[in-house]
Design an enzyme around this catalytic site. Structure first.
Site: not given
Ligand code: SF4
Length: 288
Positions: A220, A126
């Site tokens: 995450n 990302e």
């Protein structure tokens, strides 16, 4: 033993959207070759299902000569769009809209003359995508000390990797405000992440053991594990139920189970059933 699962545990909206887009592409392009640039989701079972339907995972566009390429929810660097166009590939862009929002802020800050600080892990895909949208000077870091590399008279714009804990972003903002004359911020941490982290912390406070399910590559999930471990040291991360060691649950009356944003809800349900079935079998064996 009682098992508590937070309301929003598991797959997030952005990943679910990417999975749906990929299945839709398979449905519509029966005679086309389909590739995904990187695994679409950090879940081996979902990736395996795509593979069985002919979706090949590639790590570089050089590996694809024709057909359709799916960009995953993390997003891709800006020049990858150009490269796909030059190769004549059809693009299905499943970049999460929250990541697109970060890309837009990176570009806007840069155009307005800000030194862009993207608070995140520079190795994460990302971040490779978001930083490419900033044409001017920028830095990807989570270490406040790195701000010393930026000239002290700069105006600085801060955004965040969508999945980092809010406390890390706040610490960076505070450090920037102490050093620079002008600081602008956009909290680009996505709600899905915030909610999962808050719920995981809340659950960890109520239980005697915590299980976090997620892919080994899922950042995450790692963050959820870190948050839970700080509250409940008996927190364990697994990708699959076969990794469970039942000695973890000895003397545990309440177990918390949560999962990263790539883990489908049926996987969470399967893991919970596996634990409860095994524990009741053990109890029956002990009673005999
Ligand atoms: S965690 Fe947030 S930013 Fe990442 S894919 Fe899910 S919804 Fe999008």
């Amino acid at each position: 033993m009682k098992v508590i699962v937070p309301k929003n545990a598991g797959v997030c909206w952005g990943v679910e959207r990417a999975i749906d887009m990929a299945y839709q592409t398979i449905h519509e392009s029966q005679y086309h070759k389909i590739v995904s640039l990187g695994p679409l989701v950090h879940n081996p079972e979902v990736v395996e299902d795509f593979k069985s339907k002919g979706v090949e995972v590639i790590s570089d566009l050089k590996e694809s000569q024709a057909g359709t390429v799916v960009f995953r929810s993390h997003g891709v660097p800006l020049n990858t769009y150009e490269e796909a166009k030059t190769k004549g590939l059809e693009v299905v862009d499943a970049t999460c809209p929250f990541v697109k929002r970060s890309q837009n802020y990176a570009r806007r800050f840069s155009r307005q003359g800000y030194f862009v600080v993207i608070v995140g892990d520079e190795k994460h895909p990302e971040m490779k995508s978001v930083r490419s949208f900033s044409p001017g000077p920028h830095l990807v870091t989570m270490n406040p000390k790195d701000l010393e590399k930026i000239p002290v008279d700069s105006k600085v714009g801060l955004i965040a990797q969508t999945t980092i804990p809010l406390t890390i972003f706040e610490a960076m903002v505070e450090a920037a405000q102490k050093r620079f004359p002008e600081v602008k911020t956009h909290d680009t941490i996505c709600d899905a992440t915030k909610i999962r982290q808050e719920e995981a912390a809340e659950t960890a406070r109520q239980v005697e053991c915590m299980l976090i399910i997620g892919g080994k590559e899922s950042s995450n999930t790692k963050k959820l594990t870190k948050i839970c471990k700080e509250i409940q040291p008996k927190s364990y991360e697994i990708e699959h139920e076969r990794e469970i060691d039942f000695s973890w649950f000895e003397g545990v009356k309440i177990l918390g189970v949560t999962a990263g944003a790539s883990t489908p809800v049926p996987v969470i349900q399967r893991v919970c059933s596996y634990i409860l079935d095994n524990l009741s079998q053990k109890r029956i064996q002990q009673a005999i």
